[in-house]
Design a protein around this motif. Structure first.
Motif, PDB file in Angstrom:
ATOM      1  N   ARG A  89      66.329  30.851  30.482  1.00  9.75           N
ATOM      2  CA  ARG A  89      64.812  30.501  29.683  1.00  9.75           C
ATOM      3  C   ARG A  89      65.073  30.391  28.485  1.00  9.75           C
ATOM      4  O   ARG A  89      66.022  30.915  27.789  1.00  9.75           O
ATOM      5  CB  ARG A  89      64.121  31.811  30.228  1.00  9.75           C
ATOM      6  N   PRO A  90      64.410  29.396  27.822  1.00  9.47           N
ATOM      7  CA  PRO A  90      64.579  29.078  26.255  1.00  9.47           C
ATOM      8  C   PRO A  90      64.162  30.258  25.257  1.00  9.47           C
ATOM      9  O   PRO A  90      63.162  31.181  25.979  1.00  9.47           O
ATOM     10  CB  PRO A  90      63.699  28.161  26.055  1.00  9.47           C
ATOM     11  N   THR A  91      64.699  30.396  24.376  1.00  9.32           N
ATOM     12  CA  THR A  91      64.306  31.556  23.489  1.00  9.32           C
ATOM     13  C   THR A  91      62.991  31.532  22.776  1.00  9.32           C
ATOM     14  O   THR A  91      62.461  30.426  22.690  1.00  9.32           O
ATOM     15  CB  THR A  91      65.564  31.900  22.599  1.00  9.32           C
ATOM     16  N   PRO A  92      62.367  32.340  22.228  1.00  8.65           N
ATOM     17  CA  PRO A  92      61.063  32.269  21.714  1.00  8.65           C
ATOM     18  C   PRO A  92      61.242  31.311  20.399  1.00  8.65           C
ATOM     19  O   PRO A  92      60.393  30.700  20.148  1.00  8.65           O
ATOM     20  CB  PRO A  92      60.705  33.674  21.221  1.00  8.65           C
ATOM     21  N   ALA A  93      62.295  31.469  19.707  1.00 11.67           N
ATOM     22  CA  ALA A  93      62.545  30.594  18.541  1.00 11.67           C
ATOM     23  C   ALA A  93      62.562  29.125  19.069  1.00 11.67           C
ATOM     24  O   ALA A  93      61.918  28.149  18.311  1.00 11.67           O
ATOM     25  CB  ALA A  93      63.829  30.906  17.733  1.00 11.67           C
ATOM     26  N   ARG A  94      63.225  28.811  20.309  1.00 11.69           N
ATOM     27  CA  ARG A  94      63.313  27.412  20.678  1.00 11.69           C
ATOM     28  C   ARG A  94      61.885  26.998  21.007  1.00 11.69           C
ATOM     29  O   ARG A  94      61.470  25.729  20.866  1.00 11.69           O
ATOM     30  CB  ARG A  94      64.432  27.466  21.748  1.00 11.69           C
ATOM     31  N   LEU A  95      61.281  27.667  21.574  1.00 12.10           N
ATOM     32  CA  LEU A  95      59.945  27.459  22.278  1.00 12.10           C
ATOM     33  C   LEU A  95      58.933  27.113  21.224  1.00 12.10           C
ATOM     34  O   LEU A  95      58.241  26.142  20.995  1.00 12.10           O
ATOM     35  CB  LEU A  95      59.216  28.721  23.048  1.00 12.10           C
ATOM     36  N   LEU A  96      58.900  27.782  20.121  1.00  7.20           N
ATOM     37  CA  LEU A  96      58.265  27.793  18.877  1.00  7.20           C
ATOM     38  C   LEU A  96      58.555  26.530  18.252  1.00  7.20           C
ATOM     39  O   LEU A  96      57.620  25.914  17.672  1.00  7.20           O
ATOM     40  CB  LEU A  96      58.270  28.915  18.093  1.00  7.20           C
ATOM     41  N   ALA A  97      59.816  26.273  18.132  1.00  7.09           N
ATOM     42  CA  ALA A  97      60.128  24.877  17.584  1.00  7.09           C
ATOM     43  C   ALA A  97      59.909  23.699  18.297  1.00  7.09           C
ATOM     44  O   ALA A  97      59.490  22.803  17.676  1.00  7.09           O
ATOM     45  CB  ALA A  97      61.671  24.932  17.372  1.00  7.09           C
ATOM     46  N   GLU A  98      59.894  23.826  19.435  1.00  7.00           N
ATOM     47  CA  GLU A  98      59.449  22.707  20.333  1.00  7.00           C
ATOM     48  C   GLU A  98      57.769  22.430  20.107  1.00  7.00           C
ATOM     49  O   GLU A  98      57.566  21.352  19.960  1.00  7.00           O
ATOM     50  CB  GLU A  98      59.594  23.103  21.803  1.00  7.00           C
ATOM     51  N   ILE A  99      57.212  23.661  20.147  1.00  7.76           N
ATOM     52  CA  ILE A  99      55.672  23.531  20.004  1.00  7.76           C
ATOM     53  C   ILE A  99      55.280  22.751  18.633  1.00  7.76           C
ATOM     54  O   ILE A  99      54.375  21.813  18.439  1.00  7.76           O
ATOM     55  CB  ILE A  99      54.963  24.860  20.388  1.00  7.76           C
ATOM     56  N   ALA A 100      56.108  23.381  17.658  1.00  9.06           N
ATOM     57  CA  ALA A 100      55.944  22.827  16.186  1.00  9.06           C
ATOM     58  C   ALA A 100      56.291  21.408  16.027  1.00  9.06           C
ATOM     59  O   ALA A 100      55.536  20.652  15.507  1.00  9.06           O
ATOM     60  CB  ALA A 100      56.714  23.769  15.070  1.00  9.06           C
ATOM     61  N   ALA A 101      57.025  21.035  17.030  1.00  7.18           N
ATOM     62  CA  ALA A 101      57.514  19.503  16.822  1.00  7.18           C
ATOM     63  C   ALA A 101      56.373  18.704  17.540  1.00  7.18           C
ATOM     64  O   ALA A 101      56.117  17.719  16.880  1.00  7.18           O
ATOM     65  CB  ALA A 101      58.771  19.281  17.328  1.00  7.18           C
TER      66      ALA A 101
END
Length: 379
Positions: A89-101
């Motif tokens: 599962r993606p890390t919270p940081a990676r999820l946040l980066a994807e949402i921000a993009a």
């Protein structure tokens, strides 16, 4: 001269061993490079393979490979473990980066639209074109960089996407390519807009430019969003050409959409699109919609006649490509055509509707019986 034995002979007997001077010992075959013997492990010596998956869980096709000697039990266990292993599962940081993009891309387009709404009348035609062209170019470059460079696009993408699916980076790149196609459509529409309200062909040119850009984006990185974008621009272009450019009667525009739907069915059948089910859905929906909007010869019979033709085409394609979309689309088109035909011929007679119901039940029963019989025969 005596014939030389091709097999290696045993070494000299050692003390305490049974003499066997004339016997030839067969050398143990070396394992093929890239494979593992049944009694070896890929880990450190002495450590068993811990895959967490029992070989009994292997599909029948893989078990047949073991019976044929292509795979051994250790390799079978490793393959089953790889197939059933879930992606981390993606890390919270990676999820946040994807949402921000994604949020950033949306805010970018929103700001651009607001600026254009406020200053559209004050901008020259060339200025609008340059602005949209730069936005489209920037989105395209950003999409290529986000996907991982040119090496992962085009043929490489058509090979990797079916095997591994889209990653977070390629999903974002797909969105950027879609926005770039919209930017190209806006740029083309801006440069050809001469302000003449008597001839509204600007959006036709915009649809043509958007379709070309959408096809290029789909060819570079195939996706469901890209396919839907190509379908939407293709409909706009066909309708615009027939209505605004050729000025064909509105009753015949549906015929062009029908032909476009058949074109999508053909492109999907030859695998020009990666998402087969979506391509068939687009083709069936456009074909039925086009057939239903044909109004010619002073009656409604061309609509249900052409809808029946769509059903026949779907069933014919299903005979060569077993897609559930084709059989369901053909059944829906046939049902719609039958209902409209009965209503037209009998004036909504209850007796005729009941006859259609009985015929449908009989056909369903015969089909179910033949299908069950053929399944038992094959089994």
């Amino acid at each position: 001269m005596a014939e030389q034995d091709s097999a290696p002979r045993a070494s000299q007997p050692v003390s305490g061993a049974d003499p066997a001077p004339d016997l030839v010992k067969k050398a143990k075959p070396e394992p093929v490079a890239g494979t593992l013997p049944a009694d070896s492990a890929p880990a450190a010596p002495g450590k068993p393979v811990d895959s967490g998956v029992a070989p009994e869980q292997a599909p029948a096709a893989l078990r047949d490979l073991v019976d044929q000697g292509v795979l051994d039990e250790t390799q079978l266990t490793a393959v089953v473990s790889a197939l059933t292993h879930d992606r981390p599962r993606p890390t919270p940081a990676r999820l946040l980066a994807e949402i921000a993009a994604y949020a950033g891309a949306g805010l970018l387009m929103s700001g651009l639209v607001l600026i254009l709404v406020e200053s559209w009348d004050d901008m020259a035609r060339l200025g609008r074109f340059v602005l949209f062209a730069l936005v489209a170019l920037g989105l395209t470059v950003a999409g290529v960089a986000t996907a991982g460079g040119r090496s992962v696009l085009l043929r490489a993408a058509w090979r990797s996407v079916p095997e591994t699916g889209h990653t977070a980076r390629t999903r974002l790149a797909v969105v950027l390519f879609a926005l770039a196609a919209a930017g190209v459509a806006a740029a083309v529409g801006s440069i050809v807009d001469n302000g003449d309200v008597s001839s509204d062909v600007t959006w036709v040119y915009a649809a043509a430019g958007g379709l070309v850009a959408a096809i290029a984006g789909y060819a570079a990185l195939p996706s469901l969003l890209g396919l839907l974008l190509c379908a939407g621009f293709s409909v706009a272009l066909v309708v615009g050409l027939l209505d605004e450019v050729l000025e064909i009667d509105d009753g015949w525009i549906g015929l062009g959409v029908l032909v476009l739907g058949f074109g999508w069915l053909g492109l999907t059948r030859v695998r020009a699109v990666l998402e087969v089910w979506a391509g068939y859905v687009a083709g069936v929906v456009l074909a039925v919609a086009g057939a239903q909007t044909v109004e010619a010869f002073g009656g409604v019979w061309p609509s249900y006649a052409l809808t029946a033709v769509v059903a026949v085409v779907c069933f014919g394609l299903y005979a060569t490509d077993r897609s559930w979309v084709l059989v369901l689309g053909g059944a829906a088109a046939l049902t719609l055509a039958a209902v409209e035909a009965v209503a037209d011929w009998t004036g909504d007679s209850a007796g005729a509707s009941g006859a259609i119901l009985v015929v449908g039940a009989v056909v369903l029963g015969i089909g179910s019986y033949l299908l069950a019989r053929s399944t038992k025969t094959a089994g």
